[in-house]
Design a protein around this motif. Sequence first.
Motif, PDB file in Angstrom:
ATOM      1  N   SER A   1     -19.641 -47.190  39.483  1.00 43.27           N
ATOM      2  CA  SER A   1     -20.306 -48.310  40.143  1.00 43.27           C
ATOM      3  C   SER A   1     -19.387 -48.890  41.219  1.00 43.27           C
ATOM      4  N   PRO A   2     -19.944 -49.500  42.265  1.00 44.34           N
ATOM      5  CA  PRO A   2     -19.103 -50.119  43.295  1.00 44.34           C
ATOM      6  C   PRO A   2     -18.504 -51.457  42.866  1.00 44.34           C
ATOM      7  N   LEU A   3     -18.901 -51.975  41.689  1.00 49.39           N
ATOM      8  CA  LEU A   3     -18.414 -53.280  41.256  1.00 49.39           C
ATOM      9  C   LEU A   3     -17.011 -53.173  40.663  1.00 49.39           C
ATOM     10  N   GLY A   4     -16.224 -54.218  40.868  1.00 49.60           N
ATOM     11  CA  GLY A   4     -14.818 -54.199  40.499  1.00 49.60           C
ATOM     12  C   GLY A   4     -14.560 -53.927  39.039  1.00 49.60           C
ATOM     13  N   ARG A   5     -15.349 -54.508  38.148  1.00 46.84           N
ATOM     14  CA  ARG A   5     -15.085 -54.342  36.719  1.00 46.84           C
ATOM     15  C   ARG A   5     -15.276 -52.896  36.271  1.00 46.84           C
ATOM     16  N   ALA A   6     -16.180 -52.164  36.917  1.00 48.49           N
ATOM     17  CA  ALA A   6     -16.342 -50.746  36.589  1.00 48.49           C
ATOM     18  C   ALA A   6     -15.224 -49.912  37.198  1.00 48.49           C
ATOM     19  N   LYS A   7     -14.871 -50.209  38.435  1.00 52.07           N
ATOM     20  CA  LYS A   7     -13.784 -49.469  39.085  1.00 52.07           C
ATOM     21  C   LYS A   7     -12.454 -49.688  38.366  1.00 52.07           C
ATOM     22  N   ASP A   8     -12.214 -50.919  37.927  1.00 47.64           N
ATOM     23  CA  ASP A   8     -10.971 -51.209  37.211  1.00 47.64           C
ATOM     24  C   ASP A   8     -10.930 -50.459  35.881  1.00 47.64           C
ATOM     25  N   THR A   9     -12.075 -50.359  35.218  1.00 49.70           N
ATOM     26  CA  THR A   9     -12.134 -49.629  33.952  1.00 49.70           C
ATOM     27  C   THR A   9     -11.821 -48.155  34.158  1.00 49.70           C
ATOM     28  N   ALA A  10     -12.314 -47.606  35.251  1.00 47.58           N
ATOM     29  CA  ALA A  10     -12.080 -46.184  35.544  1.00 47.58           C
ATOM     30  C   ALA A  10     -10.652 -45.893  35.980  1.00 47.58           C
ATOM     31  N   SER A  11      -9.954 -46.903  36.478  1.00 42.36           N
ATOM     32  CA  SER A  11      -8.685 -46.675  37.161  1.00 42.36           C
ATOM     33  C   SER A  11      -7.634 -45.995  36.290  1.00 42.36           C
ATOM     34  N   PHE A  12      -7.523 -46.368  35.018  1.00 40.07           N
ATOM     35  CA  PHE A  12      -6.522 -45.755  34.141  1.00 40.07           C
ATOM     36  C   PHE A  12      -6.782 -44.257  33.980  1.00 40.07           C
ATOM     37  N   THR A  13      -8.026 -43.919  33.717  1.00 45.56           N
ATOM     38  CA  THR A  13      -8.379 -42.512  33.513  1.00 45.56           C
ATOM     39  C   THR A  13      -8.133 -41.697  34.772  1.00 45.56           C
ATOM     40  N   LEU A  14      -8.580 -42.207  35.902  1.00 48.24           N
ATOM     41  CA  LEU A  14      -8.439 -41.467  37.156  1.00 48.24           C
ATOM     42  C   LEU A  14      -6.976 -41.257  37.517  1.00 48.24           C
ATOM     43  N   LYS A  15      -6.151 -42.281  37.289  1.00 47.18           N
ATOM     44  CA  LYS A  15      -4.725 -42.157  37.594  1.00 47.18           C
ATOM     45  C   LYS A  15      -4.064 -41.125  36.699  1.00 47.18           C
ATOM     46  N   LYS A  16      -4.352 -41.175  35.398  1.00 46.04           N
ATOM     47  CA  LYS A  16      -3.727 -40.240  34.463  1.00 46.04           C
ATOM     48  C   LYS A  16      -4.134 -38.795  34.743  1.00 46.04           C
ATOM     49  N   MET A  17      -5.377 -38.598  35.230  1.00 46.71           N
ATOM     50  CA  MET A  17      -5.872 -37.249  35.470  1.00 46.71           C
ATOM     51  C   MET A  17      -5.701 -36.822  36.927  1.00 46.71           C
ATOM     52  N   ASN A  18      -5.144 -37.735  37.752  1.00 46.70           N
ATOM     53  CA  ASN A  18      -4.980 -37.460  39.177  1.00 46.70           C
ATOM     54  C   ASN A  18      -6.304 -37.028  39.803  1.00 46.70           C
ATOM     55  N   ARG A  19      -7.318 -37.844  39.514  1.00 52.37           N
ATOM     56  CA  ARG A  19      -8.671 -37.547  39.993  1.00 52.37           C
ATOM     57  C   ARG A  19      -9.210 -38.729  40.782  1.00 52.37           C
ATOM     58  N   GLU A  20     -10.303 -38.492  41.493  1.00 50.58           N
ATOM     59  CA  GLU A  20     -11.029 -39.549  42.185  1.00 50.58           C
ATOM     60  C   GLU A  20     -12.464 -39.571  41.683  1.00 50.58           C
ATOM     61  N   ALA A  21     -13.110 -40.712  41.803  1.00 51.11           N
ATOM     62  CA  ALA A  21     -14.500 -40.849  41.394  1.00 51.11           C
ATOM     63  C   ALA A  21     -15.377 -41.038  42.620  1.00 51.11           C
ATOM     64  N   VAL A  22     -16.598 -40.574  42.531  1.00 51.88           N
ATOM     65  CA  VAL A  22     -17.595 -40.811  43.572  1.00 51.88           C
ATOM     66  C   VAL A  22     -18.237 -42.167  43.305  1.00 51.88           C
TER      67      VAL A  22
END
Length: 242
Positions: A44-65
């Motif tokens: 989602s474009p909302l901050g609370r969803a992006k912040d939730t995803a941030s740990f996973t994406l950083k650990k996996m060196n990935r980006e989200a659409v």
Amino acid sequence: MRLVIIRHGDPDYTIDSLTEKGWREAEYLSDMLVQMDVKEFYVSPLGRAKDTASFTLKKMNREAVTCEWLREFVPRIHRPDVPDFKAISWDWLPSDWTKEEKFYHYDQWFDCEVFREAGVKEEYDWVTQNFDRLLAEHGYVREGRLYRAEKANRDTLVFFCHFGLGCVLLSHLFQVSSMVLWHNFCAVPTSVTTLITEERRKGVALFRMQSYGDLSHLYAKGEEPAFAARFCETFDSQERHD
């Protein structure tokens, strides 16, 4: 194919982010998600969803659409018991919405003056059409109540989004009234809902829920679930009534 629908962590709505507890929940969630073989992440474009995803994406060196349609389901209504106040679409008192038989039917729940005024059906169609477009890109094309498996696969797609929006996706996949899901289901912060396809005849797929609102990543760390999305368990409690 496997769909993983995740609600954001315990929210601080005033800044569209997470509480201190929500940040812990997001980190514990990431410990589980990094073990998955994920084809694509959507957020989602909302901050609370992006912040939730941030740990996973950083650990996996990935980006989200980022998908605009994954934002929280936004129409606001004049709730029958408080007509001067605009509430989120699903925030009705049980004593009001349960009186209406149409709210229990997939093809009628949106057909009331309150929802027509707020454009609820138009928003629902916009979300579900974009959802189907994405599924088609991954090989599953909507045909009536089923999906044509043009490119059947075992890919995993992860969606970081919101409670109300998640219910809309399930409503579409299962042909169930959104009102029933909004009011009778509760996905608390960072809960994980998993669906898998079943292709019992070649080329014909159905999505089936494997788990709803899983919180095992929190229990494994001794973290109590957040209260967000719930109302008071008993009327005499100090938990929120409205």
